[in-house]
Design a protein around this motif. Structure first.
Motif, PDB file in Angstrom:
ATOM      1  N   VAL A  96      38.319  42.675  32.615  1.00 32.59           N
ATOM      2  CA  VAL A  96      38.232  43.455  31.377  1.00 32.59           C
ATOM      3  C   VAL A  96      38.557  42.575  30.177  1.00 32.59           C
ATOM      4  O   VAL A  96      37.870  42.610  29.149  1.00 32.59           O
ATOM      5  CB  VAL A  96      39.170  44.692  31.437  1.00 32.59           C
ATOM      6  CG1 VAL A  96      39.293  45.363  30.085  1.00 32.59           C
ATOM      7  CG2 VAL A  96      38.664  45.682  32.482  1.00 32.59           C
ATOM      8  N   GLY A  97      39.614  41.764  30.318  1.00 33.14           N
ATOM      9  CA  GLY A  97      39.981  40.854  29.227  1.00 33.14           C
ATOM     10  C   GLY A  97      38.854  39.877  28.911  1.00 33.14           C
ATOM     11  O   GLY A  97      38.555  39.605  27.743  1.00 33.14           O
ATOM     12  N   GLY A  98      38.210  39.373  29.941  1.00 30.03           N
ATOM     13  CA  GLY A  98      37.079  38.465  29.741  1.00 30.03           C
ATOM     14  C   GLY A  98      35.918  39.151  29.043  1.00 30.03           C
ATOM     15  O   GLY A  98      35.271  38.582  28.153  1.00 30.03           O
ATOM     16  N   ALA A  99      35.651  40.386  29.439  1.00 32.69           N
ATOM     17  CA  ALA A  99      34.563  41.141  28.808  1.00 32.69           C
ATOM     18  C   ALA A  99      34.864  41.404  27.334  1.00 32.69           C
ATOM     19  O   ALA A  99      33.971  41.274  26.474  1.00 32.69           O
ATOM     20  CB  ALA A  99      34.357  42.463  29.547  1.00 32.69           C
ATOM     21  N   ILE A 100      36.123  41.719  27.024  1.00 32.37           N
ATOM     22  CA  ILE A 100      36.508  41.948  25.623  1.00 32.37           C
ATOM     23  C   ILE A 100      36.350  40.665  24.816  1.00 32.37           C
ATOM     24  O   ILE A 100      35.824  40.680  23.689  1.00 32.37           O
ATOM     25  CB  ILE A 100      37.952  42.492  25.540  1.00 32.37           C
ATOM     26  CG1 ILE A 100      37.991  43.920  26.098  1.00 32.37           C
ATOM     27  CG2 ILE A 100      38.487  42.454  24.118  1.00 32.37           C
ATOM     28  CD1 ILE A 100      39.387  44.468  26.302  1.00 32.37           C
ATOM     29  N   ALA A 101      36.766  39.543  25.402  1.00 34.54           N
ATOM     30  CA  ALA A 101      36.627  38.254  24.710  1.00 34.54           C
ATOM     31  C   ALA A 101      35.159  37.921  24.467  1.00 34.54           C
ATOM     32  O   ALA A 101      34.781  37.416  23.407  1.00 34.54           O
ATOM     33  CB  ALA A 101      37.309  37.149  25.516  1.00 34.54           C
ATOM     34  N   VAL A 107      41.089  42.965  37.968  1.00 35.64           N
ATOM     35  CA  VAL A 107      40.414  43.916  37.079  1.00 35.64           C
ATOM     36  C   VAL A 107      40.829  43.646  35.627  1.00 35.64           C
ATOM     37  O   VAL A 107      39.991  43.638  34.720  1.00 35.64           O
ATOM     38  CB  VAL A 107      40.724  45.378  37.483  1.00 35.64           C
ATOM     39  CG1 VAL A 107      40.266  46.358  36.423  1.00 35.64           C
ATOM     40  CG2 VAL A 107      40.081  45.695  38.828  1.00 35.64           C
ATOM     41  N   ALA A 108      42.123  43.420  35.400  1.00 34.73           N
ATOM     42  CA  ALA A 108      42.606  43.139  34.043  1.00 34.73           C
ATOM     43  C   ALA A 108      41.967  41.866  33.501  1.00 34.73           C
ATOM     44  O   ALA A 108      41.564  41.809  32.332  1.00 34.73           O
ATOM     45  CB  ALA A 108      44.131  43.018  34.032  1.00 34.73           C
ATOM     46  N   ALA A 109      41.851  40.851  34.337  1.00 39.73           N
ATOM     47  CA  ALA A 109      41.231  39.599  33.899  1.00 39.73           C
ATOM     48  C   ALA A 109      39.752  39.821  33.579  1.00 39.73           C
ATOM     49  O   ALA A 109      39.228  39.292  32.590  1.00 39.73           O
ATOM     50  CB  ALA A 109      41.381  38.527  34.970  1.00 39.73           C
ATOM     51  N   SER A 124      50.134  44.625  51.712  1.00 34.88           N
ATOM     52  CA  SER A 124      49.289  45.647  51.113  1.00 34.88           C
ATOM     53  C   SER A 124      49.591  45.789  49.618  1.00 34.88           C
ATOM     54  O   SER A 124      48.682  45.895  48.796  1.00 34.88           O
ATOM     55  CB  SER A 124      49.508  46.983  51.822  1.00 34.88           C
ATOM     56  OG  SER A 124      48.735  47.986  51.234  1.00 34.88           O
ATOM     57  N   ALA A 125      50.869  45.781  49.268  1.00 38.52           N
ATOM     58  CA  ALA A 125      51.256  45.881  47.856  1.00 38.52           C
ATOM     59  C   ALA A 125      50.760  44.665  47.088  1.00 38.52           C
ATOM     60  O   ALA A 125      50.288  44.778  45.950  1.00 38.52           O
ATOM     61  CB  ALA A 125      52.769  46.003  47.736  1.00 38.52           C
ATOM     62  N   GLN A 126      50.843  43.490  47.707  1.00 37.05           N
ATOM     63  CA  GLN A 126      50.368  42.272  47.043  1.00 37.05           C
ATOM     64  C   GLN A 126      48.865  42.332  46.804  1.00 37.05           C
ATOM     65  O   GLN A 126      48.383  41.877  45.769  1.00 37.05           O
ATOM     66  CB  GLN A 126      50.730  41.040  47.876  1.00 37.05           C
ATOM     67  CG  GLN A 126      52.205  40.732  47.866  1.00 37.05           C
ATOM     68  CD  GLN A 126      52.578  39.599  48.807  1.00 37.05           C
ATOM     69  OE1 GLN A 126      51.778  39.177  49.636  1.00 37.05           O
ATOM     70  NE2 GLN A 126      53.798  39.119  48.687  1.00 37.05           N
ATOM     71  N   VAL A 127      48.129  42.891  47.726  1.00 35.62           N
ATOM     72  CA  VAL A 127      46.681  43.030  47.552  1.00 35.62           C
ATOM     73  C   VAL A 127      46.393  43.931  46.362  1.00 35.62           C
ATOM     74  O   VAL A 127      45.527  43.625  45.528  1.00 35.62           O
ATOM     75  CB  VAL A 127      46.023  43.580  48.843  1.00 35.62           C
ATOM     76  CG1 VAL A 127      44.609  44.054  48.580  1.00 35.62           C
ATOM     77  CG2 VAL A 127      46.041  42.533  49.941  1.00 35.62           C
ATOM     78  N   HIS A 128      47.124  45.028  46.232  1.00 34.32           N
ATOM     79  CA  HIS A 128      46.913  45.944  45.113  1.00 34.32           C
ATOM     80  C   HIS A 128      47.247  45.266  43.784  1.00 34.32           C
ATOM     81  O   HIS A 128      46.539  45.456  42.792  1.00 34.32           O
ATOM     82  CB  HIS A 128      47.740  47.220  45.291  1.00 34.32           C
ATOM     83  CG  HIS A 128      47.243  48.087  46.396  1.00 34.32           C
ATOM     84  ND1 HIS A 128      46.121  48.866  46.293  1.00 34.32           N
ATOM     85  CD2 HIS A 128      47.708  48.289  47.654  1.00 34.32           C
ATOM     86  CE1 HIS A 128      45.909  49.506  47.408  1.00 34.32           C
ATOM     87  NE2 HIS A 128      46.852  49.177  48.264  1.00 34.32           N
ATOM     88  N   VAL A 129      48.307  44.482  43.761  1.00 33.12           N
ATOM     89  CA  VAL A 129      48.670  43.762  42.535  1.00 33.12           C
ATOM     90  C   VAL A 129      47.577  42.760  42.183  1.00 33.12           C
ATOM     91  O   VAL A 129      47.170  42.656  41.026  1.00 33.12           O
ATOM     92  CB  VAL A 129      50.041  43.055  42.698  1.00 33.12           C
ATOM     93  CG1 VAL A 129      50.298  42.066  41.580  1.00 33.12           C
ATOM     94  CG2 VAL A 129      51.147  44.086  42.765  1.00 33.12           C
ATOM     95  N   ARG A 130      47.085  42.041  43.181  1.00 32.07           N
ATOM     96  CA  ARG A 130      46.010  41.064  42.930  1.00 32.07           C
ATOM     97  C   ARG A 130      44.746  41.761  42.438  1.00 32.07           C
ATOM     98  O   ARG A 130      44.059  41.265  41.549  1.00 32.07           O
ATOM     99  CB  ARG A 130      45.719  40.268  44.192  1.00 32.07           C
ATOM    100  CG  ARG A 130      46.764  39.237  44.500  1.00 32.07           C
ATOM    101  CD  ARG A 130      46.339  38.345  45.654  1.00 32.07           C
ATOM    102  NE  ARG A 130      47.489  37.655  46.175  1.00 32.07           N
ATOM    103  CZ  ARG A 130      47.923  37.741  47.427  1.00 32.07           C
ATOM    104  NH1 ARG A 130      47.257  38.452  48.299  1.00 32.07           N
ATOM    105  NH2 ARG A 130      48.987  37.095  47.814  1.00 32.07           N
ATOM    106  N   GLN A 131      44.419  42.900  43.029  1.00 33.40           N
ATOM    107  CA  GLN A 131      43.236  43.636  42.599  1.00 33.40           C
ATOM    108  C   GLN A 131      43.395  44.096  41.155  1.00 33.40           C
ATOM    109  O   GLN A 131      42.467  43.988  40.355  1.00 33.40           O
ATOM    110  CB  GLN A 131      42.985  44.837  43.519  1.00 33.40           C
ATOM    111  CG  GLN A 131      42.470  44.447  44.874  1.00 33.40           C
ATOM    112  CD  GLN A 131      42.361  45.629  45.825  1.00 33.40           C
ATOM    113  OE1 GLN A 131      42.990  46.660  45.628  1.00 33.40           O
ATOM    114  NE2 GLN A 131      41.561  45.460  46.867  1.00 33.40           N
TER     115      GLN A 131
END
Length: 132
Positions: free
Chosen positions: A108-113, A104-106, A93-100
């Protein structure tokens, strides 16, 4: 205490929902021999005998009898979760949250780029128009 209490306790402590055991295994759990009548399937099937209540009262039933073997099956949902399974579930469950969060960070980063790239392109187009 019933002669069959050790069998009842054994079934109550099991984490799985099925147990197939030989008569010898059951006798080891009981610490005593099964009666001769236990060699007949009818001894295991039913609900009104004291030995049958020892497993029925704890949510088990006999699902099959034959060739010196008895199969028990839990009839009610088993809520006890072994510690190793619980820990594995919590880790997953913790791994799923980290992946999620990483996803999301990827995103957002892609959108900023993308926005930055469009900004550079717009600046070049505006700069090219001014020099014409």
């Amino acid at each position: 205490m019933s002669k069959y209490a050790p069998l009842s306790d054994h079934l109550a402590e099991r984490v799985d929902d099925q147990w197939r055991a030989s008569f010898a295994e059951i006798e080891m759990v009981l610490g005593a021999s099964l009666p001769k009548a236990a060699r007949q399937p009818a001894w295991w099937i039913g609900t009104d005998k004291s030995h049958q209540k020892s497993w029925l009262d704890h949510g088990w039933r006999v699902s099959a009898v034959g060739e010196g073997m008895v199969s028990f099956k839990r009839t009610v949902a088993h809520e006890v979760q072994p510690p190793a399974l619980k820990a594995a579930s919590e880790t997953a469950s913790a791994q799923v949250h980290v992946r999620q969060a990483a996803g999301v960070a990827a995103l957002v980063g892609g959108a900023i780029a993308l926005v930055a790239g469009l900004g550079v392109l717009a600046a070049k187009v505006i700069g090219a128009r001014k020099s014409v």
